[in-house]
Motif scaffolding. Structure first.
Motif, mmCIF file in Angstrom:
data_model
loop_
_atom_site.group_PDB
_atom_site.id
_atom_site.type_symbol
_atom_site.label_atom_id
_atom_site.label_comp_id
_atom_site.label_asym_id
_atom_site.label_seq_id
_atom_site.Cartn_x
_atom_site.Cartn_y
_atom_site.Cartn_z
ATOM 1 N N GLU A 233 8.387 3.854 22.207
ATOM 2 C CA GLU A 233 8.562 2.936 23.444
ATOM 3 C C GLU A 233 7.237 3.088 24.412
ATOM 4 O O GLU A 233 6.708 1.992 24.827
ATOM 5 C CB GLU A 233 9.726 3.117 24.487
ATOM 6 N N LEU B 245 4.669 1.260 22.315
ATOM 7 C CA LEU B 245 4.771 -0.260 22.454
ATOM 8 C C LEU B 245 4.162 -1.058 23.885
ATOM 9 O O LEU B 245 3.768 -2.103 24.013
ATOM 10 C CB LEU B 245 6.300 -0.769 22.072
ATOM 11 N N THR C 171 0.422 -0.973 24.127
ATOM 12 C CA THR C 171 0.163 -1.734 23.515
ATOM 13 C C THR C 171 0.103 -3.128 24.005
ATOM 14 O O THR C 171 -0.839 -4.073 23.888
ATOM 15 C CB THR C 171 0.788 -2.089 21.990
ATOM 16 N N ASN C 172 1.476 -3.575 24.574
ATOM 17 C CA ASN C 172 1.623 -5.229 25.134
ATOM 18 C C ASN C 172 0.552 -5.020 26.479
ATOM 19 O O ASN C 172 0.028 -6.071 26.779
ATOM 20 C CB ASN C 172 2.932 -4.977 25.579
ATOM 21 N N LEU D 66 3.484 -4.536 16.168
ATOM 22 C CA LEU D 66 4.201 -5.353 17.418
ATOM 23 C C LEU D 66 3.427 -6.681 17.204
ATOM 24 O O LEU D 66 2.301 -6.978 17.050
ATOM 25 C CB LEU D 66 3.787 -4.553 18.689
ATOM 26 N N PHE E 169 9.060 -5.828 17.708
ATOM 27 C CA PHE E 169 8.644 -4.638 17.021
ATOM 28 C C PHE E 169 9.229 -4.512 15.696
ATOM 29 O O PHE E 169 10.161 -5.131 15.278
ATOM 30 C CB PHE E 169 9.132 -3.683 17.752
ATOM 31 N N CYS F 119 8.542 -7.710 11.553
ATOM 32 C CA CYS F 119 8.454 -8.719 12.549
ATOM 33 C C CYS F 119 8.880 -10.062 12.341
ATOM 34 O O CYS F 119 8.247 -10.759 11.454
ATOM 35 C CB CYS F 119 7.150 -8.417 13.103
ATOM 36 N N LEU G 216 -0.137 0.120 16.548
ATOM 37 C CA LEU G 216 0.515 0.734 17.622
ATOM 38 C C LEU G 216 -0.735 1.479 18.533
ATOM 39 O O LEU G 216 -0.480 1.866 19.642
ATOM 40 C CB LEU G 216 1.605 1.874 17.591
#
Length: 361
Positions: free
Chosen positions: A33, A36, A39-40, A146, A163, A180, A194
């Motif tokens: 988590e 992610l 990364t976002n 992702l 994801f 994905c 990631l």
């Protein structure tokens, strides 16, 4: 419905964790988590929507996804959405707008490989937000990824996040494969590792939702010079050699046994819904949820609104059971349903009473 959207993301997240892999690098859901989220935050500003504009009719008639990969505004996307020299409106996640002009396009079959590469360039002065490209030669099967793109069915200004895991580094036709999910509008969006590095551009999905194919970024590297020219190539141009491999840290996702048990628990609460769209029967999976509230049925069903047609139903021991549509949420592409009577095989994934307000349905 925003809470239901978070629930759907959670269910999808754990369903992916149930997949086994031989590598075992990350065993903590909190670590995944965290990666992610980082990364976002690192890359989302460079993940854009390109809108096709009919200037004579003064209307938009389509859009697709793309990624900016340099501060001067170089953009990568899938070729099947682009025509060289055409201009496209650029929409950023923060609401900013701009214009990009299409440069080169390679959309052809050559030998055993399919090519679907396109490059654009932002008009006006930068510096533009951008992402860094990874080297596909460092990737390993099973590592987390992702996808960030703008699916057409969501009609929203911010991109969607999915994801998954890499399942094939070479599908045999020039693409790589991941779990994905994709749908129309996702084409041209970014697939990231990631660490926040771009590893692929979203391209196509087969009839099975498990077959999702992406263009490796190394193909763009090999044809970088050719793509900078506004040409629709009818034959494959000369490729540039790739630079030497620089090893990098990978994050393969291999959850411990208790995550797999969670995944199996969720899978046991999933069934198929049937409905009609036009003259065709539509089938889509749905997850049973239990809100634990007295004024609602003990089990409700959560699914994808754009894939569910009219007069939905399911089967229970061979018997056709009609379902009622309680609510549709087009923005998050969710639908909530109920049915009469109980189904002993489904208790629903339990959701705390304080997590959802029924007035929002």
């Amino acid at each position: 419905m925003s809470n239901l959207f978070r629930i759907a993301c959670l269910l999808l997240f754990f369903s992916h964790l149930a997949v086994e892999t031989q590598a075992q690098k990350i065993s903590s859901a909190k670590k995944i988590e965290s990666l992610l989220r980082k990364t976002n935050l690192d890359v989302v500003d460079a993940c854009i929507k390109l809108v096709i504009r009919d200037t004579l009719a003064d209307r938009d008639f389509g859009g697709f996804s793309a990624v900016i990969v340099s501060s001067d505004g170089t953009i990568l996307t899938a070729a099947h959405s682009v025509q060289p020299t055409h201009r496209y409106r650029v929409e950023f996640p923060n609401g900013q707008k701009g214009v990009a002009v299409a440069l080169g396009k390679i959309a052809l079959d050559a030998g055993n490989k399919q090519f679907d590469l396109a490059m654009l360039k932002m008009e006006g002065k930068g510096a533009w937000p951008f992402v860094t490209m990874a080297d596909n030669r460092n990737l390993v099967v099973g590592e987390g990824c992702l996808a960030i793109s703008y699916p057409g069915s969501f009609f929203q200004t911010k991109p969607n996040l999915r994801f998954g895991r890499l399942t094939s580094l070479d599908a045999g036709d020039g693409f790589m494969e991941s779990t994905c999910k994709m749908e129309p509008g996702d084409s041209g969006g970014g697939l990231f590792d990631l660490r926040g590095k771009l590893i692929g551009i979203r391209d196509n999905v087969k009839i099975s939702e498990d077959k999702n194919f992406d263009i490796p970024v190394n193909l763009f590297r090999q044809y970088w010079s050719a793509l900078q020219k506004p040409i629709n190539y009818r034959q494959l141009p000369v490729a540039q050699p790739l630079p030497p491999v620089v090893p990098s840290k990978r994050f393969t996702v291999a959850p411990p046994a208790h995550f797999s048990q969670w995944g199996l628990k969720f899978l046991n609460q999933v069934t198929t819904l049937h409905s009609t769209k036009g003259n065709a029967q539509q089938n889509i999976l749905a997850t049973a949820i239990n809100l634990g509230q007295k004024d609602l049925p003990s089990v409700l069903w959560l699914s994808k609104s754009s894939m569910l047609g009219e007069q939905p139903w399911m089967t229970d021991n061979g018997v056709k059971i009609p379902l009622n549509i309680l609510s549709r949420d087009p923005e998050n592409d969710l639908v909530l349903l109920s049915r009469a009577g109980r189904m002993n095989d489904f208790q629903g994934v339990k959701i705390g009473e304080n997590e959802i307000q029924t007035t929002k349905f």
